[in-house]
Design an enzyme around this catalytic site. Sequence first.
Site, PDB file in Angstrom:
ATOM      1  N   HIS A   1      -8.604 -14.402   2.788  1.00 54.02           N
ATOM      2  CA  HIS A   1      -9.534 -13.825   1.767  1.00 54.02           C
ATOM      3  C   HIS A   1     -10.620 -12.894   2.126  1.00 54.02           C
ATOM      4  O   HIS A   1     -11.453 -12.581   1.209  1.00 54.02           O
ATOM      5  CB  HIS A   1     -10.079 -15.008   0.790  1.00 54.02           C
TER       6      HIS A   1
ATOM      7  N   GLU B   1       4.169 -10.078   7.470  1.00 52.91           N
ATOM      8  CA  GLU B   1       3.211  -9.444   6.206  1.00 52.91           C
ATOM      9  C   GLU B   1       3.941  -9.745   4.824  1.00 52.91           C
ATOM     10  O   GLU B   1       3.358 -10.049   3.892  1.00 52.91           O
ATOM     11  CB  GLU B   1       3.230  -7.911   6.388  1.00 52.91           C
TER      12      GLU B   1
ATOM     13  N   HIS C   1      -4.557  -3.485  -1.186  1.00 52.42           N
ATOM     14  CA  HIS C   1      -3.683  -4.482  -1.565  1.00 52.42           C
ATOM     15  C   HIS C   1      -3.612  -5.689  -0.571  1.00 52.42           C
ATOM     16  O   HIS C   1      -4.462  -5.593   0.422  1.00 52.42           O
ATOM     17  CB  HIS C   1      -2.234  -3.743  -1.556  1.00 52.42           C
TER      18      HIS C   1
ATOM     19  N   HIS D   1      -1.805  -9.433   1.105  1.00 51.11           N
ATOM     20  CA  HIS D   1      -0.571  -9.778   1.617  1.00 51.11           C
ATOM     21  C   HIS D   1      -1.124 -11.573   1.853  1.00 51.11           C
ATOM     22  O   HIS D   1      -1.862 -11.971   2.417  1.00 51.11           O
ATOM     23  CB  HIS D   1      -0.096  -9.331   2.874  1.00 51.11           C
TER      24      HIS D   1
ATOM     25  N   HIS E   1      -6.008  -5.359   2.532  1.00 53.40           N
ATOM     26  CA  HIS E   1      -6.214  -3.953   3.673  1.00 53.40           C
ATOM     27  C   HIS E   1      -5.984  -2.986   2.993  1.00 53.40           C
ATOM     28  O   HIS E   1      -5.315  -2.815   1.671  1.00 53.40           O
ATOM     29  CB  HIS E   1      -5.560  -4.284   4.809  1.00 53.40           C
TER      30      HIS E   1
ATOM     31  N   CYS F   1       0.846   1.913   0.638  1.00 54.76           N
ATOM     32  CA  CYS F   1      -0.258   1.121   1.418  1.00 54.76           C
ATOM     33  C   CYS F   1      -1.496   1.924   1.559  1.00 54.76           C
ATOM     34  O   CYS F   1      -2.469   1.284   2.145  1.00 54.76           O
ATOM     35  CB  CYS F   1       0.468   0.542   2.619  1.00 54.76           C
TER      36      CYS F   1
END
Length: 150
Positions: A75, A136, A29, A31, A16, A25
Amino acid sequence: MSKIRITKQFDFETGHALYGYDGKCRNVHGHSYKLAVTVIGSPITDTSHVKLGMVIDFGDLKKIVKEDIVDVFDHATVFNKNTPHIELAKELQDRGHSVILVDYQPTSENMVIDFAEKIKARLPENVKLHSLKLQETETSFAQWYASDNE
């Protein structure tokens, strides 16, 4: 009859970016999310029922969460469609990437609200969503509780 809470845990990888955010952020990137889904209900007491003693079959809960969340978000990259990230999303989609466009800033807080609505809509009438925990990172998570949202 006693109320019992049961929990099933799920893992998925999602990317996201937070448009307009003032930290790292804002960059795309990902998680390794962990989602704990807790439901509450009374165990089935009908002795002729194949699910006797269960609040909900863990397999049935798994099916709901996999279909509406894990299989969709795993994914994939999530973008707020109400931002200029829509252009990046289009480019990624054109190149064959899995992209999810949402009406919110894709923070853990907003994602857990979205997940709660999706799961509540699929649960049997006698089973209620009690809480969600969306982790997260190893040290950061968002939680949703039904009691906070009545």
